[in-house]
Each structure stands twice: as C-alpha cells, then as structure tokens.
Design a protein around this motif. Structure first.
Motif, PDB file in Angstrom:
ATOM      1  N   ALA A 102      32.520  45.822  36.745  1.00 44.63           N
ATOM      2  CA  ALA A 102      33.926  45.505  36.487  1.00 44.63           C
ATOM      3  C   ALA A 102      34.687  46.760  36.075  1.00 44.63           C
ATOM      4  O   ALA A 102      35.795  47.025  36.566  1.00 44.63           O
ATOM      5  CB  ALA A 102      34.046  44.420  35.422  1.00 44.63           C
ATOM      6  N   SER A 160      35.031  49.096  39.149  1.00 49.37           N
ATOM      7  CA  SER A 160      35.800  48.586  40.285  1.00 49.37           C
ATOM      8  C   SER A 160      37.212  48.132  39.939  1.00 49.37           C
ATOM      9  O   SER A 160      38.055  48.000  40.820  1.00 49.37           O
ATOM     10  CB  SER A 160      35.062  47.412  40.939  1.00 49.37           C
ATOM     11  N   ILE A 181      37.714  45.153  38.894  1.00 55.53           N
ATOM     12  CA  ILE A 181      37.646  43.718  39.185  1.00 55.53           C
ATOM     13  C   ILE A 181      37.045  43.043  37.956  1.00 55.53           C
ATOM     14  O   ILE A 181      36.057  43.521  37.401  1.00 55.53           O
ATOM     15  CB  ILE A 181      36.797  43.447  40.443  1.00 55.53           C
ATOM     16  N   SER A 182      37.631  41.943  37.535  1.00 55.33           N
ATOM     17  CA  SER A 182      37.191  41.319  36.291  1.00 55.33           C
ATOM     18  C   SER A 182      35.750  40.816  36.363  1.00 55.33           C
ATOM     19  O   SER A 182      35.257  40.419  37.422  1.00 55.33           O
ATOM     20  CB  SER A 182      38.112  40.149  35.917  1.00 55.33           C
ATOM     21  N   GLN A 183      35.105  40.803  35.206  1.00 57.64           N
ATOM     22  CA  GLN A 183      33.738  40.290  35.113  1.00 57.64           C
ATOM     23  C   GLN A 183      33.707  38.818  35.479  1.00 57.64           C
ATOM     24  O   GLN A 183      32.754  38.355  36.096  1.00 57.64           O
ATOM     25  CB  GLN A 183      33.192  40.540  33.699  1.00 57.64           C
ATOM     26  N   TYR A 201      35.563  37.319  37.696  1.00 58.10           N
ATOM     27  CA  TYR A 201      35.593  37.248  39.163  1.00 58.10           C
ATOM     28  C   TYR A 201      34.202  37.558  39.717  1.00 58.10           C
ATOM     29  O   TYR A 201      33.716  36.869  40.621  1.00 58.10           O
ATOM     30  CB  TYR A 201      36.623  38.232  39.733  1.00 58.10           C
ATOM     31  N   LEU A 202      33.563  38.596  39.176  1.00 56.65           N
ATOM     32  CA  LEU A 202      32.233  38.983  39.656  1.00 56.65           C
ATOM     33  C   LEU A 202      31.215  37.869  39.438  1.00 56.65           C
ATOM     34  O   LEU A 202      30.355  37.633  40.288  1.00 56.65           O
ATOM     35  CB  LEU A 202      31.778  40.270  38.974  1.00 56.65           C
ATOM     36  N   ARG A 207      33.660  32.570  45.082  1.00 54.39           N
ATOM     37  CA  ARG A 207      34.773  33.450  45.436  1.00 54.39           C
ATOM     38  C   ARG A 207      34.667  33.862  46.894  1.00 54.39           C
ATOM     39  O   ARG A 207      33.585  34.006  47.434  1.00 54.39           O
ATOM     40  CB  ARG A 207      34.774  34.707  44.559  1.00 54.39           C
ATOM     41  N   PRO A 214      35.830  36.944  48.787  1.00 55.86           N
ATOM     42  CA  PRO A 214      36.441  38.257  48.620  1.00 55.86           C
ATOM     43  C   PRO A 214      37.164  38.741  49.878  1.00 55.86           C
ATOM     44  O   PRO A 214      36.763  38.441  50.995  1.00 55.86           O
ATOM     45  CB  PRO A 214      35.250  39.166  48.306  1.00 55.86           C
ATOM     46  N   THR A 271      38.473  43.944  48.486  1.00 51.26           N
ATOM     47  CA  THR A 271      37.549  43.688  47.378  1.00 51.26           C
ATOM     48  C   THR A 271      36.139  44.121  47.746  1.00 51.26           C
ATOM     49  O   THR A 271      35.449  44.753  46.934  1.00 51.26           O
ATOM     50  CB  THR A 271      37.572  42.198  46.982  1.00 51.26           C
ATOM     51  N   ASP A 278      36.012  47.873  47.441  1.00 49.70           N
ATOM     52  CA  ASP A 278      35.999  48.304  46.044  1.00 49.70           C
ATOM     53  C   ASP A 278      34.640  48.049  45.381  1.00 49.70           C
ATOM     54  O   ASP A 278      34.145  48.896  44.624  1.00 49.70           O
ATOM     55  CB  ASP A 278      37.105  47.601  45.252  1.00 49.70           C
ATOM     56  N   LEU A 279      34.042  46.919  45.684  1.00 48.51           N
ATOM     57  CA  LEU A 279      32.722  46.608  45.130  1.00 48.51           C
ATOM     58  C   LEU A 279      31.656  47.547  45.681  1.00 48.51           C
ATOM     59  O   LEU A 279      30.786  48.017  44.944  1.00 48.51           O
ATOM     60  CB  LEU A 279      32.345  45.155  45.411  1.00 48.51           C
TER      61      LEU A 279
END
Length: 72
Positions: free
Chosen positions: A26, A29, A31-33, A35-36, A44, A46, A50, A53-54
């Motif tokens: 998180a 990237s 990106i929130s934990q 969301y992960l 999700r 993606p 996304t 980014d991951l």
C-alpha cells in the motif's frame, strides 16, 4: 476461473514471495490496504492502471498478475 480471483491469487502469491505485507505494498503503490485485501479475496476488479501500479510496487511485470497458474 474468475479474473478477479486469478488476479487476487497471483497478487497474494507474488506479495508473499517478495516478503511484503499488504501495508508495505500500500505504501509503495499508493493503493489502500483495504483495497488490497479486497483484491486478494477476489472482491475487486482492478483497472489496467491499478495492475501497473501493483506490478511496479512488487517489482514484477503486469502480466505476472494476470497469468493463469502464475505462468508468465
């Protein structure tokens, strides 16, 4: 297999192989934990951005996140 489930499994496998927590990914990237967590659980869907980014945060190629059976 559902694409969300496939991405979630690959993400979790790659994250664990790199010895990273969801919190660390998180931070890397942006990106929130939460969301992960949803991603790993197949809840999700993606976007391409996304996935990019991951992949960057994990040090892998985006295709590694969508490859069946981890075969990229």
């Amino acid at each position: 297999m559902d694409m969300r489930e496939l991405v979630g499994r690959n993400f979790a496998r790659l994250r664990n192989q790199k010895g990273l927590t969801q919190e660390q990914v998180a931070e890397r990237s942006g990106i929130s934990q939460q969301y992960l967590s949803g991603l790993e659980n197949g809840r999700r869907n993606p976007t391409v951005i996304t996935l990019h980014d991951l992949a960057e945060a994990l040090g892998v190629k985006p295709v590694d996140l969508i490859a069946p059976n981890g075969d990229a």
